[in-house]
Scaffold this motif. Structure first.
Motif, PDB file in Angstrom:
ATOM      1  N   UNK A 233       1.085  -1.006   0.133  1.00 40.53           N
ATOM      2  CA  UNK A 233       0.091   0.108   0.178  1.00 40.53           C
ATOM      3  C   UNK A 233       0.767   1.208   0.019  1.00 40.53           C
ATOM      4  N   UNK A 234       1.852   1.371   0.697  1.00 42.84           N
ATOM      5  CA  UNK A 234       2.607   2.317   0.916  1.00 42.84           C
ATOM      6  C   UNK A 234       3.453   2.727  -0.440  1.00 42.84           C
ATOM      7  N   UNK A 235       3.695   1.389  -1.166  1.00 43.93           N
ATOM      8  CA  UNK A 235       4.481   1.461  -2.665  1.00 43.93           C
ATOM      9  C   UNK A 235       3.716   2.370  -3.527  1.00 43.93           C
ATOM     10  N   UNK A 236       2.273   1.889  -3.404  1.00 44.40           N
ATOM     11  CA  UNK A 236       1.519   2.523  -4.402  1.00 44.40           C
ATOM     12  C   UNK A 236       1.308   3.887  -4.001  1.00 44.40           C
ATOM     13  N   UNK A 237       1.115   4.274  -2.715  1.00 42.57           N
ATOM     14  CA  UNK A 237       1.005   5.865  -2.700  1.00 42.57           C
ATOM     15  C   UNK A 237       2.175   6.628  -3.061  1.00 42.57           C
ATOM     16  N   UNK A 238       3.500   6.056  -2.867  1.00 40.61           N
ATOM     17  CA  UNK A 238       4.753   6.744  -3.066  1.00 40.61           C
ATOM     18  C   UNK A 238       4.762   6.757  -4.715  1.00 40.61           C
ATOM     19  N   UNK A 239       4.421   5.715  -5.422  1.00 38.89           N
ATOM     20  CA  UNK A 239       4.327   5.742  -6.912  1.00 38.89           C
ATOM     21  C   UNK A 239       3.654   6.957  -7.340  1.00 38.89           C
ATOM     22  N   UNK A 240       2.287   7.030  -6.681  1.00 36.13           N
ATOM     23  CA  UNK A 240       1.466   7.950  -7.312  1.00 36.13           C
ATOM     24  C   UNK A 240       1.992   9.377  -6.930  1.00 36.13           C
ATOM     25  N   UNK A 241       2.764   9.753  -5.838  1.00 36.72           N
ATOM     26  CA  UNK A 241       3.161  10.817  -5.328  1.00 36.72           C
ATOM     27  C   UNK A 241       4.310  11.395  -6.168  1.00 36.72           C
ATOM     28  N   UNK A 242       4.891  10.700  -7.003  1.00 44.22           N
ATOM     29  CA  UNK A 242       6.107  10.953  -7.795  1.00 44.22           C
ATOM     30  C   UNK A 242       5.925  12.180  -8.494  1.00 44.22           C
ATOM     31  N   UNK A 243       6.835  13.257  -8.473  1.00 41.75           N
ATOM     32  CA  UNK A 243       6.321  14.535  -9.298  1.00 41.75           C
ATOM     33  C   UNK A 243       6.125  14.176 -10.756  1.00 41.75           C
ATOM     34  N   UNK A 244       6.804  13.163 -11.300  1.00 37.76           N
ATOM     35  CA  UNK A 244       6.640  13.111 -12.871  1.00 37.76           C
ATOM     36  C   UNK A 244       5.569  11.936 -13.297  1.00 37.76           C
ATOM     37  N   UNK A 245       4.737  11.727 -12.504  1.00 36.58           N
ATOM     38  CA  UNK A 245       3.638  10.790 -12.662  1.00 36.58           C
ATOM     39  C   UNK A 245       2.554  11.176 -13.218  1.00 36.58           C
ATOM     40  N   UNK A 246       1.917  10.274 -14.042  1.00 39.56           N
ATOM     41  CA  UNK A 246       0.631  10.881 -14.897  1.00 39.56           C
ATOM     42  C   UNK A 246      -0.544  10.012 -14.279  1.00 39.56           C
ATOM     43  N   UNK A 247      -1.689  10.654 -13.808  1.00 40.05           N
ATOM     44  CA  UNK A 247      -2.613   9.968 -13.278  1.00 40.05           C
ATOM     45  C   UNK A 247      -4.038  10.293 -14.160  1.00 40.05           C
ATOM     46  N   UNK A 248      -4.703   9.463 -14.351  1.00 38.06           N
ATOM     47  CA  UNK A 248      -6.044   9.525 -15.003  1.00 38.06           C
ATOM     48  C   UNK A 248      -7.323   9.185 -14.075  1.00 38.06           C
ATOM     49  N   UNK A 249      -8.066   9.859 -13.730  1.00 36.30           N
ATOM     50  CA  UNK A 249      -9.416   9.537 -12.933  1.00 36.30           C
ATOM     51  C   UNK A 249     -10.405   9.081 -14.000  1.00 36.30           C
ATOM     52  N   UNK A 250     -10.836   7.879 -13.910  1.00 35.88           N
ATOM     53  CA  UNK A 250     -11.903   7.388 -14.961  1.00 35.88           C
ATOM     54  C   UNK A 250     -13.336   7.315 -14.392  1.00 35.88           C
ATOM     55  N   UNK A 251     -14.052   7.869 -15.021  1.00 36.16           N
ATOM     56  CA  UNK A 251     -15.411   7.929 -14.609  1.00 36.16           C
ATOM     57  C   UNK A 251     -16.316   7.108 -15.774  1.00 36.16           C
ATOM     58  N   UNK A 252     -16.985   5.991 -15.395  1.00 36.28           N
ATOM     59  CA  UNK A 252     -17.679   4.980 -16.298  1.00 36.28           C
ATOM     60  C   UNK A 252     -19.196   5.424 -16.694  1.00 36.28           C
ATOM     61  N   UNK A 253     -19.752   4.845 -17.512  1.00 36.17           N
ATOM     62  CA  UNK A 253     -21.144   5.391 -17.856  1.00 36.17           C
ATOM     63  C   UNK A 253     -21.928   4.708 -16.891  1.00 36.17           C
ATOM     64  N   UNK A 254     -23.302   4.647 -17.506  1.00 36.17           N
ATOM     65  CA  UNK A 254     -24.330   4.090 -16.700  1.00 36.17           C
ATOM     66  C   UNK A 254     -24.299   2.641 -16.878  1.00 36.17           C
ATOM     67  N   UNK A 255     -25.166   1.905 -16.069  1.00 32.01           N
ATOM     68  CA  UNK A 255     -25.465   0.437 -16.216  1.00 32.01           C
ATOM     69  C   UNK A 255     -24.084  -0.373 -15.704  1.00 32.01           C
ATOM     70  N   UNK A 256     -24.430  -1.516 -15.187  1.00 32.81           N
ATOM     71  CA  UNK A 256     -23.130  -2.489 -14.569  1.00 32.81           C
ATOM     72  C   UNK A 256     -22.174  -1.817 -13.784  1.00 32.81           C
ATOM     73  N   UNK A 257     -20.983  -2.267 -14.135  1.00 30.85           N
ATOM     74  CA  UNK A 257     -20.138  -2.028 -12.832  1.00 30.85           C
ATOM     75  C   UNK A 257     -18.679  -1.661 -13.444  1.00 30.85           C
ATOM     76  N   UNK A 258     -17.764  -1.454 -12.861  1.00 30.44           N
ATOM     77  CA  UNK A 258     -16.453  -1.126 -13.416  1.00 30.44           C
ATOM     78  C   UNK A 258     -15.988  -2.256 -13.829  1.00 30.44           C
ATOM     79  N   UNK A 259     -16.461  -3.364 -13.383  1.00 31.13           N
ATOM     80  CA  UNK A 259     -15.590  -4.767 -14.275  1.00 31.13           C
ATOM     81  C   UNK A 259     -16.294  -5.091 -15.397  1.00 31.13           C
ATOM     82  N   UNK A 260     -17.168  -4.219 -16.075  1.00 30.54           N
ATOM     83  CA  UNK A 260     -17.542  -4.601 -17.368  1.00 30.54           C
ATOM     84  C   UNK A 260     -16.388  -4.645 -18.379  1.00 30.54           C
ATOM     85  N   UNK A 261     -16.426  -5.773 -19.427  1.00 34.08           N
ATOM     86  CA  UNK A 261     -15.416  -5.981 -20.163  1.00 34.08           C
ATOM     87  C   UNK A 261     -14.790  -4.814 -20.577  1.00 34.08           C
ATOM     88  N   UNK A 262     -15.417  -3.960 -21.530  1.00 41.11           N
ATOM     89  CA  UNK A 262     -14.941  -2.750 -22.098  1.00 41.11           C
ATOM     90  C   UNK A 262     -14.386  -1.638 -21.301  1.00 41.11           C
TER      91      UNK A 262
END
Length: 533
Positions: A233-262
């Motif tokens: 968990x700490x490794x994930x947090x440190x990797x996200x806090x790297x100054x040169x990291x690129x982060x994408x917040x993904x918001x899916x559409x309606x119906x189903x869940x984040x586990x849908x194939x596409x």
């Protein structure tokens, strides 16, 4: 009889074929009283080859020889050309005719008629069975169409009359897909370089989601750590806090869940091709998150996820790129979040202690914009370039850009152009009734005019859910708003047309990778557009 003829034909006596005339034949002279009688003559005549010409009778031949040659019970053997004709089967038609007669004689006429009747009956039964099959298929199709029509009428009635049913039809959050997989089982979704996250909203909802690492050496290093360990968990947090990291917040559409194939494939593509940290959650009421979805609730979910990312990405020195990626309904959620962040920075408190604005809903903020300011209160106004710069200085992380895939202008237009709403478009009364019955708006057309960050809109020509012209309308509206107020940022609004893509498969095309690489490379960490080589 001789071989070749099955049965001797009984023909009237007409003389010997070997004599010139009846009177010249000694057999004919005796009529039927001769030594062979008429039977031998008939057999002799019947056994004579049809091609043989009548040979002239030799007067010098004796009557005994004539009688022996003409009246013998066995025919004389053929000679010369006759023998060759015999071998070549000149008499074959006669033989075939006899065989056919024998076959007909073996099958009595009544049985032959019965067999014909059976054949006709079998043909009629086959035709009858084929007709029954067609009728059964037609009945099944009619029942299916009637069931679909009944469900459509029921859904329409509920949509127009019952406000509580509006959310069930709009969000379809009760659809669980895939049904048999636990969303926390990352191995089942082939996400070994990911972790499960939990996000708490301002109104007490619990959202569950994923944090996927970029697919390079960072993921390789994380794979060596034990699952669900504190070190991981700490490794994930440190990797996200790297100054040169690129982060994408993904918001899916309606119906189903984040586990849908596409959606899973899109997350993998973002992590692999864009080398980005991908963070996503299921909205309230979706998947394994708690609560019930609503327009205000989804806005609170997006702000809670942004706060979760800001807490970890802000540990660096402010060089991280954070992009908001919204698909379909999620595009409006991303736009609302993008316009909300400068609004919070633009609030000018007249008191020393500023309250927490994380629970500020879109409707309440809009109401405060139109209400007169009271002494000691906070005034929300439309941000300008100075407000955005102040927000960048106050916050260590700001959105670098907004990516909209298959967006719509507002929820009413999205519902009206949905394939299931075709009867509404054909009947004017129902069309207006549908528009007026929408209790939630999701006004992307209004939100996009208030967004300060660079925007790219991705839309497929073969999209059957959200028409292509709605994406074009969003694009032109955003450019017109910037041309009026911020002409220097006009080139920060992009539009990418996918000629072959549909509603949910743009990530499968090489153009998607090229467009995102160019767009992400054209902005810096603070959301400033820059020239593209």
């Amino acid at each position: 009889m001789y071989a070749g003829v099955g049965k001797a034909r009984q023909l009237p006596y007409s003389g010997c074929a070997g004599c010139a005339s009846v009177s010249a034949c000694p057999t004919a002279a005796k009529s039927q009283g001769g030594p062979c009688g008429g039977v031998a003559s008939q057999l002799h005549q019947d056994s004579t080859p049809r091609h043989a010409a009548a040979a002239p009778h030799s007067p010098s031949s004796s009557s005994c020889s004539a009688v022996a040659s003409c009246c013998s019970l066995s025919p004389p053997p053929p000679r010369g050309q006759e023998q060759q004709a015999w071998k070549n089967g000149i008499d074959r038609p006669l033989h075939d005719q006899a065989l056919r007669a024998q076959r007909r004689a073996r099958v009595p006429e009544p049985h032959r008629q019965e067999r014909l009747e059976k054949a006709r009956g079998a043909g009629r039964r086959a035709e009858h069975n084929k007709l029954k099959l067609e009728v059964a298929q037609w009945n099944l199709s009619s029942k299916l169409l009637a069931g679909i029509a009944g469900l459509w009428i029921l859904a329409t009635t509920l949509l127009l009359t019952v406000p509580e049913a509006h959310g069930l039809i709009t969000y379809l959050h009760w659809v669980r897909w895939p049904p048999s997989r636990e969303l926390t089982d990352l191995v089942a979704f082939r996400l070994p370089h990911a972790r499960n996250i939990e996000v708490h909203t301002a109104d007490g909802m619990l959202l569950k989601g994923w944090h996927v690492l970029p697919s390079h050496q960072v993921a390789a290093a994380a794979s060596r750590l034990p699952l669900d360990s504190r070190a991981r968990e700490e490794f994930f947090d440190e990797a996200m806090g790297h100054p040169e990291s690129r982060i994408v917040l993904y918001f899916h559409g309606n119906a189903a869940t984040r586990g849908q194939f596409n959606r899973v494939e899109l997350i993998k593509a973002l992590a692999a091709t864009m080398q980005a940290h991908v963070v996503t959650v299921d909205y309230r009421g979706f998947g394994d998150s708690t609560g019930w979805p609503s327009e205000e609730g989804l806005a609170l979910d997006a702000r809670a996820l942004w706060a979760w990312v800001e807490e970890r990405a802000g540990r660096g020195e402010g060089g991280a790129q954070v992009f908001l990626y919204g698909h379909s309904l999620g595009a409006c959620v991303a736009l609302e979040l993008a316009r909300h962040l400068p609004l919070v920075a633009a609030l000018t408190p007249e008191c020393s202690d500023a309250p927490d604005f994380s629970s500020l809903s879109p409707s309440s903020s809009d109401a405060k914009e139109s209400a007169p300011a009271a002494p000691g209160s906070l005034v929300a106004r439309r941000p300008d370039a100075g407000d955005v710069q102040a927000g960048r200085q106050a916050n260590s992380v700001t959105p670098s850009g907004v990516i909209l895939e298959a967006p719509f202008t507002n929820l009413s237009m999205a519902a009206l152009y949905h394939p299931s709403a075709l009867p509404f478009r054909l009947l004017p009364f129902f069309k207006h009734a549908l528009i007026l019955s929408m209790h939630e708006r999701f006004p992307s057309l209004e939100y996009i005019q208030q967004v300060q960050q660079p925007i790219i809109i991705l839309h497929g020509r073969r999209d059957r859910m959200i028409p292509f012209h709605l994406g074009e309308e969003l694009y032109h509206t955003a450019r017109l708003a910037r041309l009026r107020e911020r002409p220097e940022t006009l080139e920060d609004v992009w539009f990418a047309e996918f000629s072959q893509a549909g509603h949910s498969n743009m990530y499968a095309y090489p153009q998607w990778t090229d467009e995102l690489h160019t767009f992400m490379g054209s902005v810096d960490g603070a959301g400033h557009g820059k020239a593209v080589a």
